[in-house]
Design a protein around this motif. Structure first.
Motif, PDB file in Angstrom:
ATOM      1  N   ARG A  60       0.838  -1.198   0.000  1.00  0.00           N
ATOM      2  CA  ARG A  60       0.000   0.000   0.000  1.00  0.00           C
ATOM      3  C   ARG A  60       0.872   1.246   0.000  1.00  0.00           C
ATOM      4  O   ARG A  60       1.892   1.303   0.664  1.00  0.00           O
ATOM      5  CB  ARG A  60      -0.885  -0.008   1.249  1.00  0.00           C
ATOM      6  CG  ARG A  60      -1.807   1.164   1.307  1.00  0.00           C
ATOM      7  CD  ARG A  60      -2.720   1.083   2.479  1.00  0.00           C
ATOM      8  NE  ARG A  60      -3.552   2.262   2.435  1.00  0.00           N
ATOM      9  CZ  ARG A  60      -4.826   2.272   2.716  1.00  0.00           C
ATOM     10  NH1 ARG A  60      -5.431   1.184   3.065  1.00  0.00           N
ATOM     11  NH2 ARG A  60      -5.501   3.387   2.651  1.00  0.00           N
ATOM     12  N   GLU A  61       0.415   2.246  -0.733  1.00  0.00           N
ATOM     13  CA  GLU A  61       1.092   3.539  -0.752  1.00  0.00           C
ATOM     14  C   GLU A  61       0.043   4.634  -0.723  1.00  0.00           C
ATOM     15  O   GLU A  61      -0.881   4.649  -1.539  1.00  0.00           O
ATOM     16  CB  GLU A  61       1.966   3.676  -2.002  1.00  0.00           C
ATOM     17  CG  GLU A  61       2.763   4.946  -2.043  1.00  0.00           C
ATOM     18  CD  GLU A  61       3.822   4.954  -3.129  1.00  0.00           C
ATOM     19  OE1 GLU A  61       4.584   5.931  -3.175  1.00  0.00           O
ATOM     20  OE2 GLU A  61       3.900   4.009  -3.929  1.00  0.00           O
ATOM     21  N   THR A  62       0.172   5.534   0.253  1.00  0.00           N
ATOM     22  CA  THR A  62      -0.733   6.676   0.367  1.00  0.00           C
ATOM     23  C   THR A  62       0.108   7.951   0.332  1.00  0.00           C
ATOM     24  O   THR A  62       1.326   7.888   0.205  1.00  0.00           O
ATOM     25  CB  THR A  62      -1.541   6.634   1.686  1.00  0.00           C
ATOM     26  OG1 THR A  62      -0.655   6.856   2.777  1.00  0.00           O
ATOM     27  CG2 THR A  62      -2.267   5.310   1.851  1.00  0.00           C
ATOM     28  N   ASN A  63      -0.534   9.077   0.495  1.00  0.00           N
ATOM     29  CA  ASN A  63       0.196  10.347   0.553  1.00  0.00           C
ATOM     30  C   ASN A  63       1.011  10.468   1.835  1.00  0.00           C
ATOM     31  O   ASN A  63       1.937  11.265   1.903  1.00  0.00           O
ATOM     32  CB  ASN A  63      -0.763  11.529   0.453  1.00  0.00           C
ATOM     33  CG  ASN A  63      -1.392  11.627  -0.912  1.00  0.00           C
ATOM     34  OD1 ASN A  63      -0.831  11.167  -1.897  1.00  0.00           O
ATOM     35  ND2 ASN A  63      -2.573  12.215  -0.969  1.00  0.00           N
ATOM     36  N   GLU A  64       0.654   9.698   2.862  1.00  0.00           N
ATOM     37  CA  GLU A  64       1.321   9.788   4.156  1.00  0.00           C
ATOM     38  C   GLU A  64       2.380   8.714   4.397  1.00  0.00           C
ATOM     39  O   GLU A  64       3.347   8.944   5.116  1.00  0.00           O
ATOM     40  CB  GLU A  64       0.298   9.698   5.299  1.00  0.00           C
ATOM     41  CG  GLU A  64      -0.601  10.906   5.414  1.00  0.00           C
ATOM     42  CD  GLU A  64      -1.792  10.822   4.467  1.00  0.00           C
ATOM     43  OE1 GLU A  64      -2.273   9.698   4.227  1.00  0.00           O
ATOM     44  OE2 GLU A  64      -2.203  11.868   3.961  1.00  0.00           O
ATOM     45  N   TYR A  65       2.189   7.504   3.850  1.00  0.00           N
ATOM     46  CA  TYR A  65       3.104   6.411   4.157  1.00  0.00           C
ATOM     47  C   TYR A  65       3.153   5.364   3.041  1.00  0.00           C
ATOM     48  O   TYR A  65       2.318   5.344   2.145  1.00  0.00           O
ATOM     49  CB  TYR A  65       2.735   5.737   5.480  1.00  0.00           C
ATOM     50  CG  TYR A  65       1.438   4.970   5.439  1.00  0.00           C
ATOM     51  CD1 TYR A  65       1.403   3.619   5.094  1.00  0.00           C
ATOM     52  CD2 TYR A  65       0.229   5.581   5.745  1.00  0.00           C
ATOM     53  CE1 TYR A  65       0.218   2.922   5.046  1.00  0.00           C
ATOM     54  CE2 TYR A  65      -0.961   4.890   5.706  1.00  0.00           C
ATOM     55  CZ  TYR A  65      -0.959   3.548   5.365  1.00  0.00           C
ATOM     56  OH  TYR A  65      -2.136   2.852   5.320  1.00  0.00           O
TER      57      TYR A  65
END
Length: 84
Positions: A60-65
């Motif tokens: 998983r990749e988000t804007n935060e981590y």
């Protein structure tokens, strides 16, 4: 990226030193891989280039981590997370 951490699938924290044995790697090499990465794919590539016990894959990749996952020889999942 910054603040690398590794946990078991149930959320229990592990030490980064559990990823390698002896002189095969170091905390500095892991931290350098994290700090030099800007995307999840880069982090996956840099960690998998180190002499660690397991190979990671991007989960998983988000804007935060970014969160990578690996499965050990006993079938347990381990999650590697780093903040962006």
């Amino acid at each position: 990226m910054k603040n690398p951490e590794i946990t078991l699938g149930d959320g229990k924290p592990e030490n980064l030193t559990d990823l390698y044995h002896g002189d095969n790697c170091s905390i500095f090499a892991i931290n350098d891989a994290v700090e030099d990465s800007t995307t999840g794919a880069e982090l996956e590539k840099r960690l998998n280039a180190l002499r660690l016990f397991s190979k990671f894959s991007l989960e998983r990749e988000t804007n935060e981590y970014v969160r990578l996952v690996t499965i050990d020889c006993f079938g347990k999942k381990h999650y590697f997370r780093a903040e962006k």
